[in-house]
Design an enzyme around this catalytic site. Structure first.
Site, PDB file in Angstrom:
ATOM      1  N   THR A 727       0.796  -1.294   0.026  1.00 28.06           N
ATOM      2  CA  THR A 727       0.127   0.040   0.137  1.00 28.06           C
ATOM      3  C   THR A 727       0.635   1.146   0.257  1.00 28.06           C
ATOM      4  O   THR A 727       0.915   1.606   0.843  1.00 28.06           O
ATOM      5  CB  THR A 727      -0.920   0.234   1.170  1.00 28.06           C
ATOM      6  N   GLU A 751      -5.344  -3.187   7.181  1.00 30.35           N
ATOM      7  CA  GLU A 751      -5.089  -3.941   6.770  1.00 30.35           C
ATOM      8  C   GLU A 751      -3.360  -4.872   7.464  1.00 30.35           C
ATOM      9  O   GLU A 751      -2.917  -5.918   7.687  1.00 30.35           O
ATOM     10  CB  GLU A 751      -4.683  -4.319   5.210  1.00 30.35           C
ATOM     11  N   ARG A 760       7.656   1.352   7.499  1.00 28.26           N
ATOM     12  CA  ARG A 760       7.374   1.710   6.394  1.00 28.26           C
ATOM     13  C   ARG A 760       7.555   3.299   5.392  1.00 28.26           C
ATOM     14  O   ARG A 760       8.390   4.122   4.695  1.00 28.26           O
ATOM     15  CB  ARG A 760       6.037   1.077   6.036  1.00 28.26           C
ATOM     16  N   ARG A 891     -13.837  -3.359  -8.242  1.00 27.24           N
ATOM     17  CA  ARG A 891     -14.576  -4.493  -8.201  1.00 27.24           C
ATOM     18  C   ARG A 891     -15.037  -4.628  -6.932  1.00 27.24           C
ATOM     19  O   ARG A 891     -15.481  -3.132  -5.975  1.00 27.24           O
ATOM     20  CB  ARG A 891     -13.097  -5.151  -6.239  1.00 27.24           C
ATOM     21  N   GLU A 892     -16.611  -5.314  -7.457  1.00 31.25           N
ATOM     22  CA  GLU A 892     -17.512  -5.795  -6.636  1.00 31.25           C
ATOM     23  C   GLU A 892     -18.380  -4.591  -6.468  1.00 31.25           C
ATOM     24  O   GLU A 892     -19.968  -4.994  -6.250  1.00 31.25           O
ATOM     25  CB  GLU A 892     -17.143  -5.421  -4.488  1.00 31.25           C
ATOM     26  N   GLY A 894     -20.498  -0.388  -9.369  1.00 29.68           N
ATOM     27  CA  GLY A 894     -20.144   0.045  -9.872  1.00 29.68           C
ATOM     28  C   GLY A 894     -20.530   1.208  -9.645  1.00 29.68           C
ATOM     29  O   GLY A 894     -20.192   1.963  -9.487  1.00 29.68           O
ATOM     30  N   LYS A 929     -11.519   8.972 -13.417  1.00 30.35           N
ATOM     31  CA  LYS A 929     -12.171   9.719 -13.792  1.00 30.35           C
ATOM     32  C   LYS A 929     -11.632  11.074 -13.067  1.00 30.35           C
ATOM     33  O   LYS A 929     -10.739  10.408 -11.547  1.00 30.35           O
ATOM     34  CB  LYS A 929     -12.954   8.669 -13.020  1.00 30.35           C
ATOM     35  N   ARG A 931     -13.760  14.405 -11.900  1.00 27.16           N
ATOM     36  CA  ARG A 931     -15.061  14.997 -12.022  1.00 27.16           C
ATOM     37  C   ARG A 931     -14.440  16.672 -12.350  1.00 27.16           C
ATOM     38  O   ARG A 931     -15.782  17.006 -13.075  1.00 27.16           O
ATOM     39  CB  ARG A 931     -16.148  14.896 -10.501  1.00 27.16           C
TER      40      ARG A 931
END
Length: 963
Positions: A727, A751, A760, A891-892, A894, A929, A931
């Site tokens: 990440t 996570e 990190r 994922r999962e 729209g 995208k 806006r």
């Protein structure tokens, strides 16, 4: 007495929920006087806000009239209530008229509505408090943490239900704000309008991260770090070996993981990745351990976790030196012995099982185990020039005895039931002769007929002296074959044999017994002519040898697998050999396992070892540990350190840490140094569960199905007895926001633990190799960099919350707390969206993700700051030739695309094309995208050892990759 009564009345009055009948009546009366006030009131109140039930009914009726465009007066309202059969309930027409008559004016109706809403909110708070109190007092109460979360949820649910401030804004006000904004931008002279990302080209395209924007950073989980289908992991709870395919399919995995103290411990996978087909390479070590992974999958080396692409033959990687796992299953000892004997020297491809061995003691031990099975007998088979064998078959005498017992019990049962043989024949539709043969022990009913016989007589099979039908059926499979078929041993040629699955789940004593009898057949223990002590096992089955290597590892016994040389030119299957390596392993084998019938030879091996000095050339630590010890020692002499610790300096005083005579430290020497230097990290290394094994082969296997698992916290697991890891861009955004802004920055990491994120960040900001930061093996030039990174961060307001599976409400409440205590937020980062949950959400996961994304957009608007959330991508992009993500890969849901203001995809071509030298260290941020701005691609540099993205400029290209 009167005082007591008065006190009770006062107490009761205090318990009446807060309300104002006058305010409620004034709201309803005012609406009847001024219908135009409905819009003002409906923004503040709902029917449930009224305390009196009658007032709720009246308000709801008013709402129905208003929505239908009808007037709100006494007549229309009474008619509406009459139609609902509620007029009498509210007090009739007279009460409605009284409401209108007692409200002289509607001019103060907004204030009346605010009073009603305020009292309703107080009642809801009381109800929530009572609900929490009741749960806390319950005899089998819920955990305190759960109750605290429930209390927060209930309170913030009330807050969510309160009417939101705001509404439509007029043109004149909007124009004034727009002109002021243009003037502000003009005066900025091209400066960014939002929070800088720290990336020049990205800031040029977005003008920074804008307040109230939801920014989605999307990428594939694991980025290609996968292992091949069929790879096995040990279940620490049962001892079973389970393929990664099965674990991904059932979305649940217990496994072993390596902690920061280099000890293995049980853990669970938190995410499961099916990554389709990818190029796979097989890594093989000197011990003969093998695992097949993608080139990007990391392995633990002396320099930290390194991807396979950066490893070479001759380098050393960490593998478990022991697998601290035993099963809980039990099996009769005679069955354990038979399984071991049949796996080693059993023949299972003919009609009868055969055990071939020249040792009379082994044949007798095998025969004794077979006699424990019902109705079996061993017969010796001998012929000139061939090894003696035992053939296992049914005992015919036992079959006759079993049938006679059945016949006697059947006659007695028929007599008790008053049924003749002829009647039984009629019921079962068989001949009288057949029943006569049963009753005299000459034959048995067919299996289906036997079942009907038990049913008609109303007795179980056991009461007819038939514990198992196969024991009395003439042509049925004998018990040994059925046993071997159950455990997958029957019908296999020698090269096909493997350890049965049930053996991996045996408790420790039974597993030791299995290995003891296995080595009694094809194992050996001897002292070579050169004085070298050896314990080995040979087989034509490579997989069987690898299974034995794993089982020995559970006892802490290291063994090497190799292809055995042979002088047979026509040998189809090359023999494989397993050798127990070091002195410690041989001693554990002798004490904990042993070899039946070869006790004297094993004793010779142990005696030989007792007269030798301990050598640890194989079992040494990586070369990098020498440098670590040198830094820890500093300018102090070894003589000073050893004397201060009350220890004797090793003979000669030269400990050879560096230079041409330097050798890798043994575990024993490292433990000695740890004691002298009082160094916990070095002590953990010396006592670790790791063996540093040399890579001897890296072979391409072409495209294969691959999977991966995620493990919270440690991010690694053990597969095929090798330690593998599982990440960045978003954290680089956080780093810049923390440094460049005086406002608090909040990171929700569901996570990775907060401590790991901070390490990190120090690696990235200080430009220090992250593996050296994680292990503490900093070099001299690293310390100033670390100090600089610490100074950059120490006075900044960075808050990291690593609570797992937060809900949007919980996240909002924690942000509000930070705002109250530290002021307005500069940036919120979430890692990652798919790990959030909504408790009690009953819809499908897609609907839940949609609700989460809407909540995150609401979070950005409420706190007026950018919210950056990581999101996963679908696996479908792996099937395309062009792996660059597009919007449909989100994922999962729209809904993420609809709610986000900016969507950017992280793509690194080197993950998919590792052999292309032109793409190494390059990354693309694809803005799919925006806006309020353009879309396109921003090119960046990725410096893996610092887990850092940076601007990519033509004149600094060499600088990025020369570090």
């Amino acid at each position: 007495m009167n005082d007591i009564v008065e006190t009770d009345k006062e107490t009761a009055a205090l318990k009446v929920p807060p309300h104002s009948l006058e305010a409620e009546q004034s709201v309803l009366g005012g609406l009847m006087l001024d219908n135009q006030a409905w819009d003002t009131v409906s923004e503040r109140l709902v029917g449930g806000d009224f305390y009196r039930y009658e007032h709720r009914l009246v308000f709801n009726a008013m709402q129905g009239l208003a929505e239908g465009g009808h007037p709100l007066d006494v007549v229309t309202l009474s008619e509406a209530l009459e139609n609902r059969d509620q007029l009498d309930t509210v007090g009739g027409l007279a009460y409605l008229a009284e409401l209108a008559r007692n409200t002289p004016s509607a001019s103060n109706i907004r204030a009346y509505a605010d009073i009603v809403r305020e009292r309703a909110t107080l009642r809801k708070l009381i109800q929530a408090a009572n609900q929490v109190a009741e749960s806390a007092f319950a005899p089998q109460g819920r955990p305190a943490d759960e109750l605290v979360n429930e209390a927060e949820r209930l309170v913030f649910q009330i807050s969510e239900e309160r009417p939101k401030s705001g509404g439509p804004i007029g043109m004149s006000e909007l124009l004034a704000k727009a002109v002021d904004r243009i003037d502000e931008l003009f005066n900025m002279q091209g400066e960014m309008s939002g929070l800088s990302t720290g990336f020049r080209d990205l800031d040029d395209m977005t003008s920074g991260l804008q307040p109230s924007d939801l920014v989605i950073i999307a990428g594939r989980p694991s980025m290609g770090k996968c292992i091949m289908a069929g790879s096995r992991l040990v279940d620490p709870s049962s001892g079973a070996l389970i393929t990664i395919d099965e674990l991904v399919a059932r979305q649940q995995a217990d496994l072993l993981t390596l902690n920061d103290d280099f000890r293995l411990s049980p853990s669970k996978a938190s995410a499961f990745v099916d990554d389709g087909r990818k190029p796979v390479f097989r890594l093989r070590t000197a011990l003969g351990r093998e695992i097949c992974t993608t080139l990007t999958h990391p392995f633990l080396t002396g320099e930290g976790w390194q991807s396979l692409a950066h490893l070479k033959v001759g380098e050393r990687v960490a593998v478990p030196r022991r697998i601290p796992v035993f099963g809980q299953s039990r099996m009769p000892e005679h069955q354990v012995k038979v399984l071991a004997y049949m796996v080693a020297d059993g023949g299972t491809t003919q009609s009868c099982a055969m055990f071939t061995n020249s040792d009379p003691r082994l044949r007798e031990d095998f025969a004794a185990a077979i006699r424990a099975f019902s109705g079996l007998v061993c017969r010796l088979v001998e012929s000139d020039g061939r090894t003696p064998a035992l053939r296992v078959s049914r005992e015919r005498t036992a079959l006759a005895h079993s049938r006679q017992a059945f016949a006697k019990t059947l006659r007695q049962t028929l007599a008790r039931a008053g049924m003749s043989g002829e009647a039984l024949a009629g019921v079962l539709n068989v001949s009288k002769a057949a029943v006569s043969a049963w009753c005299n022990g000459r034959s048995m009913p067919a299996e289906a007929t036997f079942g009907r016989l038990c049913h008609e007589l109303g007795v179980p099979a056991a009461e007819l002296e038939v514990a198992n039908y196969a024991d009395v059926a003439k042509n049925s499979t004998n018990p040994l074959r059925r046993f071997l078929e159950t455990h997958g041993v029957w019908g296999l040629q020698a090269p096909q044999k493997r350890i049965p699955e049930a053996v991996f789940q045996l408790e420790r004593p039974l597993l030791a017994l299995f290995l003891n009898r296995l080595f009694a057949c094809d194992g050996s223990a001897f002292v070579q002519a050169n004085g070298q002590a050896r314990i080995s096992y040979a087989s034509s089955s490579r997989e069987l040898i690898r299974d034995i290597q794993h089982l020995l590892l559970r006892f802490g016994i290291l063994a090497k697998v190799r292809e055995k040389t042979n002088g047979y030119a026509n040998l189809v299957h090359a023999p494989w050999e397993l050798e127990v390596l070091d002195r410690a392993s041989i001693e554990v084998f002798a004490s904990d396992i042993g070899i039946f019938s070869k006790e004297a030879r094993l004793a010779e091996v142990v005696t030989c070892l007792m007269g030798k000095r301990v050598h640890s050339n194989r079992d040494s630590l990586p070369e990098s540990v020498n440098h670590y010890v040198k830094v820890a020692k500093g300018n102090r002499t070894w003589k000073f350190l050893f004397e201060a610790a009350g220890r004797r300096l090793p003979e000669g005083g030269n400990l050879h840490l560096t230079g041409s005579s330097a050798r890798c430290l043994s575990r024993a020497r490292a433990a000695e140094f740890a004691d002298v230097l009082e160094d916990e990290y070095l002590a953990n290394l010396a006592q670790s569960d790791l063996y540093w094994d040399e890579i001897v082969e890296i072979t391409p296997l072409g495209l294969q199905q691959v999977y991966d698992l995620s493990v919270d916290g440690t991010h690694n697991f053990v597969a095929e007895d090798v330690c593998v890891h599982n990440t960045t861009f978003a954290m680089n955004l956080v780093e810049h926001a923390v440094i460049s802004s005086d406002k608090p920055v909040v990171v929700f990491s569901m996570e990775m633990p907060a401590e790991s994120l901070m390490l990190r960040m120090l690696s990235s900001l200080g430009r220090i190799d992250q593996t050296r930061v994680r292990t503490g093996q900093l070099e001299d030039e690293d310390w100033p960099r670390l100090t600089s990174a610490v100074n950059l961060l120490k006075d900044k307001q960075l808050f990291i919350d690593d609570t797992a599976a937060l809900s949007p409400n919980e996240m909002r409440s924690r942000v509000r707390r930070i705002v109250r205590e530290h002021g307005n937020i500069g940036l919120i980062m979430i890692d990652y969206l798919q790990l959030m949950q909504i408790p009690g959400f009953s819809e499908n996961r897609t609907g839940e993700i949609s609700e989460i994304s809407r909540s995150l957009k609401g979070l950005a608007k409420e706190f007026g700051c950018p919210v950056v959330s990581l999101s996963q991508l679908n696996r479908s992009l792996e099937q395309r030739p062009n792996k660059r993500p597009v919007m449909s890969d989100l994922r999962e849901s729209g809904a993420i695309e609809q709610d986000a203001d900016v969507i950017a995809f992280v793509y690194r071509d080197e993950v998919y094309n590792p052999d292309n030298p032109d793409n190494q260290g390059l990354a693309e941020l694809i803005i799919g995208k925006q806006r309020n701005g353009p879309i396109g691609t921003v090119h960046m540099a990725f410096i893996g050892k610092y887990t850092r993205f940076e601007d990519l400029a033509p004149d600094s290209y060499g600088q990025h990759f020369g570090e």
